[in-house]
Design a protein around this motif. Structure first.
Motif, PDB file in Angstrom:
ATOM      1  N   ARG A 164       0.839  -1.197   0.000  1.00 24.65           N
ATOM      2  CA  ARG A 164       0.000   0.000   0.000  1.00 24.65           C
ATOM      3  C   ARG A 164       0.874   1.247   0.000  1.00 24.65           C
ATOM      4  NH1 ARG A 164      -5.455  -1.275   1.302  1.00 24.65           N
ATOM      5  NH2 ARG A 164      -5.826   0.914   0.729  1.00 24.65           N
ATOM      6  N   ARG A 165       0.462   2.255  -0.730  1.00 25.22           N
ATOM      7  CA  ARG A 165       1.212   3.515  -0.786  1.00 25.22           C
ATOM      8  C   ARG A 165       0.959   4.368   0.449  1.00 25.22           C
ATOM      9  NH1 ARG A 165      -0.068   2.054  -5.965  1.00 25.22           N
ATOM     10  NH2 ARG A 165       1.560   2.341  -7.535  1.00 25.22           N
ATOM     11  N   CYS A 166      -0.093   4.029   1.166  1.00 28.53           N
ATOM     12  CA  CYS A 166      -0.439   4.766   2.373  1.00 28.53           C
ATOM     13  C   CYS A 166      -0.485   3.774   3.528  1.00 28.53           C
ATOM     14  CB  CYS A 166      -1.792   5.451   2.196  1.00 28.53           C
ATOM     15  SG  CYS A 166      -2.409   6.246   3.688  1.00 28.53           S
ATOM     16  N   GLN A 167       0.463   3.847   4.443  1.00 34.89           N
ATOM     17  CA  GLN A 167       0.543   2.903   5.549  1.00 34.89           C
ATOM     18  C   GLN A 167      -0.327   3.363   6.724  1.00 34.89           C
ATOM     19  OE1 GLN A 167       2.348  -0.023   5.183  1.00 34.89           O
ATOM     20  NE2 GLN A 167       2.455   0.746   3.094  1.00 34.89           N
ATOM     21  N   GLY A 168      -1.633   3.373   6.513  1.00 38.29           N
ATOM     22  CA  GLY A 168      -2.542   3.865   7.549  1.00 38.29           C
ATOM     23  C   GLY A 168      -2.593   5.387   7.515  1.00 38.29           C
ATOM     24  N   TRP A 169      -3.472   5.972   8.335  1.00 35.46           N
ATOM     25  CA  TRP A 169      -3.635   7.420   8.327  1.00 35.46           C
ATOM     26  C   TRP A 169      -2.350   8.141   8.723  1.00 35.46           C
ATOM     27  CZ3 TRP A 169      -7.283   9.622   5.810  1.00 35.46           C
ATOM     28  CH2 TRP A 169      -8.494   8.944   5.617  1.00 35.46           C
ATOM     29  N   TRP A 170      -1.561   7.553   9.643  1.00 33.07           N
ATOM     30  CA  TRP A 170      -0.324   8.219  10.037  1.00 33.07           C
ATOM     31  C   TRP A 170       0.649   8.294   8.869  1.00 33.07           C
ATOM     32  CZ3 TRP A 170       1.756  11.491  13.108  1.00 33.07           C
ATOM     33  CH2 TRP A 170       3.137  11.577  13.222  1.00 33.07           C
ATOM     34  N   GLY A 171       0.709   7.181   8.084  1.00 37.95           N
ATOM     35  CA  GLY A 171       1.585   7.187   6.922  1.00 37.95           C
ATOM     36  C   GLY A 171       1.185   8.243   5.911  1.00 37.95           C
ATOM     37  N   CYS A 172      -0.115   8.457   5.746  1.00 34.77           N
ATOM     38  CA  CYS A 172      -0.584   9.475   4.800  1.00 34.77           C
ATOM     39  C   CYS A 172      -0.177  10.866   5.250  1.00 34.77           C
ATOM     40  CB  CYS A 172      -2.105   9.397   4.664  1.00 34.77           C
ATOM     41  SG  CYS A 172      -2.694   7.863   3.909  1.00 34.77           S
ATOM     42  N   TRP A 173      -0.345  11.133   6.533  1.00 36.96           N
ATOM     43  CA  TRP A 173      -0.072  12.481   7.031  1.00 36.96           C
ATOM     44  C   TRP A 173       1.415  12.809   7.033  1.00 36.96           C
ATOM     45  CZ3 TRP A 173      -3.309  16.416   7.732  1.00 36.96           C
ATOM     46  CH2 TRP A 173      -4.676  16.118   7.771  1.00 36.96           C
ATOM     47  N   THR A 174       2.252  11.785   7.029  1.00 40.79           N
ATOM     48  CA  THR A 174       3.682  12.061   7.005  1.00 40.79           C
ATOM     49  C   THR A 174       4.214  12.153   5.583  1.00 40.79           C
ATOM     50  OG1 THR A 174       4.125   9.684   7.205  1.00 40.79           O
ATOM     51  CG2 THR A 174       4.111  10.995   9.238  1.00 40.79           C
TER      52      THR A 174
END
Length: 540
Positions: free
Chosen positions: A483-493
């Motif tokens: 996944r390109r986004c590792q959960g919401w924390w990954g997206c925000w970083t």
């Protein structure tokens, strides 16, 4: 989107390339190189193959499995194994029309498209083979016809009137951020419009599939795609077309979403003009064969120096006895089920049907479609279309490539990851108990039967579900690196929005699995990890 993650395929810059569609020879060479460059325990993959063997029989033993095989020179050998992966897939046994099984007078070559590559390099170049007849309305027929036309042959395309009809061809071009229509259909946001048993249980999926607004948009999308395919082909008004080109137009009920007939992609920029202006189309059946001609049910006589069969495949595995195939959960005649199994699966499928229609109401109203030919078959009773429910506790056998998908590379890699974890015992404690596994399998079966009323009768068709299916497999193993986004924390970083946008709008590339082996080894404490590519796949 073709190729595995390690490494991705590289098409030469000078090679003909139409919206990401390149010649088959590059993919063939890629696979040849792949098995030579992958070395494990000092042995390349190629050295682990046993070529020219025919598997005659597979038996269950107290210690695992016995595989009885015959070598090319009739040498008999038995392979003993505690773990067995059956990877013969769905395209090993050609389907040959019954009228060719007996004696006939035709003197030219008659061959299934399985052998067309060799034929096209030899006999097709002969001046004695100027007229070619092709049977079948699907993509394989179109591919053979294209090759014959490019070699200067006169082609007659014969499609029987009582079959599934001609294929609906999806244009390769997609526009926007997507190289081709396959990419456009392989992003996670687009996948929410593809009703599937593997769809994630999130509010956005429910909004698309269950609200009146979402279902209305879904129906409009289905109609728009089908009409776009017909508009690009121009069946009724294409300039310069031969008189019977219009007979290639699929029936009005033929839909991409419902897969109610053959489907394909138009992979050449001049596909439609070439077909329309050069191919004689016959919607009829062959009634007799003469030495160098065919007589059709419409009274026409077709000259032919070769007869090519784009007639599909038989999906069974003949090396399993009927009783063993049934016990493993492979499709079999429904009348051969035990009374107990028949009652159990009738109940499971009926309950699953209620849940399918509750979760995906649009599936309650398919277009008119062709009913199943022949005897009623049972569904594929394999968990995740891989593991038999009867052996789920002893973890001794898996079936790979047994489901119909649109991207065999991605499906193969995801199934290999899941099967490795399953056979190694790493899914112990993660898989559902037998009763729940049956329930989920019945839901998978019934969703397939509802979504693909002609192609999904055995509950193993996931043609437009490659994203949700492969996500389900690797996430059930416990992996997330694809996944390109590792959960919401990954997206925000990641620039606060980029991760989420990429994860939902970018196509799911096979290279997304590039770091998965290392992640798997870390998760299950296997060694110190392996060398591999970093980051997510980028389109070349």
């Amino acid at each position: 989107m073709a190729g595995f993650s390690d490494p991705p395929i590289a098409i030469p810059p000078e090679a003909p390339n139409y919206h990401g569609c390149a010649e088959a020879k590059y993919y063939t060479q890629y696979l040849e190189d792949y098995i030579d460059r992958h070395v494990y325990a000092d042995k390349p993959l190629r050295s682990r193959f046993r070529f020219q063997y025919r598997v005659d029989n597979v038996e269950k033993t107290d210690d695992g499995w016995s595989v009885h095989a015959t070598y090319a020179h009739n040498e008999q050998r038995v392979f003993q194994t505690s773990r067995l992966a059956v990877a013969s897939g769905l395209t090993s046994i050609p389907n040959i029309p019954s009228f060719l099984s007996g004696k006939h007078d035709f003197q030219g070559p008659v061959l299934h498209h399985k052998g067309f590559a060799t034929f096209s390099k030899s006999s097709l170049k002969s001046s004695e083979c100027e007229n070619v007849a092709v049977i079948g309305g699907g993509k394989s027929s179109a591919d053979m016809i294209w090759e014959c036309l490019k070699k200067g042959k006169h082609v007659s395309w014969i499609i029987r009137e009582d079959g599934d009809g001609p294929a609906l061809f999806i244009p390769a071009a997609a526009g926007g951020r997507y190289i081709n229509s396959m990419e456009k259909g392989a992003c996670r946001l687009g996948a929410l419009f593809s009703s599937s048993a593997f769809m994630p249980n999130i509010w956005l999926a429910k909004f698309v599939q269950k609200t009146q607004f979402g279902m209305t948009q879904l129906r409009k999308k289905i109609q728009a795609i089908d009409q776009h395919c017909r508009n690009v082909a121009g069946y009724q008004d294409r300039e310069g077309a031969l008189p019977h080109f219009k007979d290639l137009e699929p029936a009005p009920s033929h839909s991409t979403f419902w897969h109610t007939g053959p489907l394909g992609m138009a992979q050449h920029h001049d596909f439609w003009p070439t077909i329309a202006q050069n191919v004689d189309v016959h919607r009829a059946s062959i009634t007799s064969l003469q030495s160098h001609s065919l007589t059709l049910s419409n009274g026409a006589t077709v000259d032919a120096g070769a007869l090519l069969l784009g007639t599909g495949w038989k999906s069974h595995q003949p090396f399993f006895s009927p009783s063993l195939a049934a016990s493993l959960g492979l499709p079999h005649f429904a009348r051969t089920d035990t009374p107990e199994d028949a009652k159990l699966w009738t109940s499971l499928l009926a309950a699953a049907d209620k849940r399918v229609l509750s979760n995906m109401p649009v599936l309650a109203h398919p277009p008119p479609h062709k009913k199943a030919d022949g005897e009623e078959m049972t569904t594929l009773r394999l968990y995740n279309a891989i593991a038999p429910l009867s052996t789920i506790s002893d973890r001794s056998i898996v079936f790979l490539g047994r489901a119909h998908t649109s991207n065999s590379f991605r499906a193969a890699e995801a199934q290999a990851i899941w099967s490795t974890a399953y056979l190694s015992g790493h899914l112990d404690g993660k898989l559902p108990a037998l009763e729940e596994a049956r329930r989920r399998t019945a839901y998978m079966n019934q969703a397939s039967r509802r979504r693909y009323p002609t192609r999904g009768r055995e509950g193993d068709c996931f043609v437009f579900e490659i994203v949700s299916y492969t996500d389900r497999l690797v996430e059930e193993v416990g992996l997330r690196s694809h996944r390109r986004c590792q959960g919401w924390w990954g997206c925000w970083t990641r620039a606060w929005w980029r991760g989420w946008v990429d994860d939902w709008l970018e196509p799911t590339m096979n290279g997304d699995f590039r770091g998965m082996v290392e992640e798997y080894r870390r998760l299950y404490g296997i060694g110190d990890g392996v060398e591999g590519g970093e980051g997510k796949a980028k389109r070349e």
